[in-house]
Design an enzyme around this catalytic site. Structure first.
Site, PDB file in Angstrom:
ATOM      1  N   SER A  13       0.688  -0.975   0.101  1.00 43.41           N
ATOM      2  CA  SER A  13      -0.135   0.034  -0.123  1.00 43.41           C
ATOM      3  C   SER A  13       0.728   1.150  -0.097  1.00 43.41           C
ATOM      4  O   SER A  13       1.888   1.407   0.773  1.00 43.41           O
ATOM      5  CB  SER A  13      -1.021   0.047   1.194  1.00 43.41           C
ATOM      6  OG  SER A  13      -1.715   1.270   1.188  1.00 43.41           O
ATOM      7  N   LYS A  64     -13.967  -3.875   2.264  1.00 43.81           N
ATOM      8  CA  LYS A  64     -15.162  -2.864   2.109  1.00 43.81           C
ATOM      9  C   LYS A  64     -16.657  -3.019   2.172  1.00 43.81           C
ATOM     10  O   LYS A  64     -17.335  -2.294   2.298  1.00 43.81           O
ATOM     11  CB  LYS A  64     -14.712  -2.567   0.423  1.00 43.81           C
ATOM     12  CG  LYS A  64     -13.496  -1.888   0.137  1.00 43.81           C
ATOM     13  CD  LYS A  64     -13.345  -1.329  -1.354  1.00 43.81           C
ATOM     14  CE  LYS A  64     -11.737  -0.835  -1.482  1.00 43.81           C
ATOM     15  NZ  LYS A  64     -11.712   0.083  -2.702  1.00 43.81           N
ATOM     16  N   ARG A 165     -22.780 -12.481 -10.118  1.00 47.99           N
ATOM     17  CA  ARG A 165     -21.980 -11.566  -9.560  1.00 47.99           C
ATOM     18  C   ARG A 165     -22.270  -9.995  -9.292  1.00 47.99           C
ATOM     19  O   ARG A 165     -22.219  -9.233  -8.613  1.00 47.99           O
ATOM     20  CB  ARG A 165     -20.499 -11.526  -9.682  1.00 47.99           C
ATOM     21  CG  ARG A 165     -19.951 -12.794  -9.264  1.00 47.99           C
ATOM     22  CD  ARG A 165     -18.346 -12.616  -9.184  1.00 47.99           C
ATOM     23  NE  ARG A 165     -18.072 -11.639  -8.231  1.00 47.99           N
ATOM     24  CZ  ARG A 165     -16.996 -10.810  -8.147  1.00 47.99           C
ATOM     25  NH1 ARG A 165     -15.967 -11.275  -9.099  1.00 47.99           N
ATOM     26  NH2 ARG A 165     -16.485 -10.304  -7.312  1.00 47.99           N
TER      27      ARG A 165
END
Length: 286
Positions: A13, A64, A165
């Site tokens: 990150s 998330k 999905r």
């Protein structure tokens, strides 16, 4: 004050470089930003230890959606998008804290795509005529879909491996008064007829896109590709693309700018953050 980015994997990150540079430029010398390697199973323990010494969390995959039941409040916008990448920690008068969830991924993409196309949200002579395609059907794809709607795309196309999905994407579009067309991977060539293509496919799946998309005849005009991946870079798709490409660093930068604004209440130093992230990427590239 403390803040951190959480996810798995997380060592790649750039968020610590971006946020730390902002803190230094803003004179927040007692603020620190760290990495927390955690998956869905370990997330409740991380959230439980948040106290008034914390400003907030940045969340990446696979957290998330997992964060939603762990916070006190989800912003109306983040709930509509169905994806959270930011948690704000606010002190209560009784000494505890209140956790507020929000989404800055959409803002990051709106700024990134808008700048590349020379337009802002809903602005420009072609507003409402933008042809946009999203590759992938996960949490980041929801943010990409909403960003295209905000930029004036009347009916984004979403291309996914399995149309099952993408059911949530239909719901997201309807919540925001928009429409979306969902197609399978076999219809990938339709992407080259768009004005902008946003790929939310992980780097390891990018090579499959190339095999499916590029064997056919090259389009007369290649659209803009925005690939949300920034490491490893370039992805196979970005390398093989025949038109303009914007990498995931721009989205990461602008969603981090929005997070810094929310966490600190101050206006972020965008140029400083961009320079810090670019430097870190150059160091990693050797």
């Amino acid at each position: 004050m403390r803040a951190a980015v959480c996810g798995r994997p997380i060592r790649h990150s750039l968020s610590p470089a971006l946020h730390s540079a902002a803190y230094a430029a803003l004179g927040l010398d007692d603020w620190a930003y760290e990495l927390i390697e955690v998956d869905e199973a370990g997330l409740p323990a991380v959230v439980a230890q948040l106290d008034a010494s914390w400003a907030g969390l940045s969340l990446t995959m696979p957290l998330k959606e997992a964060i939603v039941p762990l916070v006190d409040e989800v912003s109306e916008f983040a709930r509509a998008v169905g994806s959270v990448n930011t948690v704000l920690v606010r002190p209560r008068t009784d000494g505890g804290v209140r956790l507020l969830a929000d989404n800055t991924d959409v803002e990051g993409l709106v700024v990134t795509v808008g700048a590349a196309l020379g337009r802002g949200p809903g602005a420009g002579p072609a507003a409402g005529e933008l042809r946009g395609v999203v590759l992938g059907g996960g949490a980041t794809a929801r943010s990409a879909l909403v960003a295209l709607l905000r930029l004036g795309c009347a009916e984004p196309v979403v291309l996914v491996r399995s149309e099952r999905r993408a059911a949530e994407l239909q719901v997201v579009a309807e919540r925001l008064g928009g429409r979306v067309r969902v197609r399978g991977w076999e219809d990938l060539p339709v992407a080259t007829a768009a004005d902008v293509v946003i790929s939310t496919v992980p780097a390891q799946g990018s090579a499959d896109l190339v095999e499916r998309l590029l064997p056919g005849p090259a389009p007369v005009r290649w659209p803009l590709l925005v690939d949300v991946v920034y490491a490893p870079w370039p992805t196979p798709l970005a390398s093989a693309w025949g038109g303009p490409v914007v990498g995931g660093f721009e989205m990461l930068l602008h969603q981090a700018v929005a997070q810094v604004r929310l966490m600190t209440g101050l206006e972020p130093p965008v140029a400083v953050m961009r320079a810090a992230g670019s430097t870190e990427l150059a160091v990693r590239a050797g």
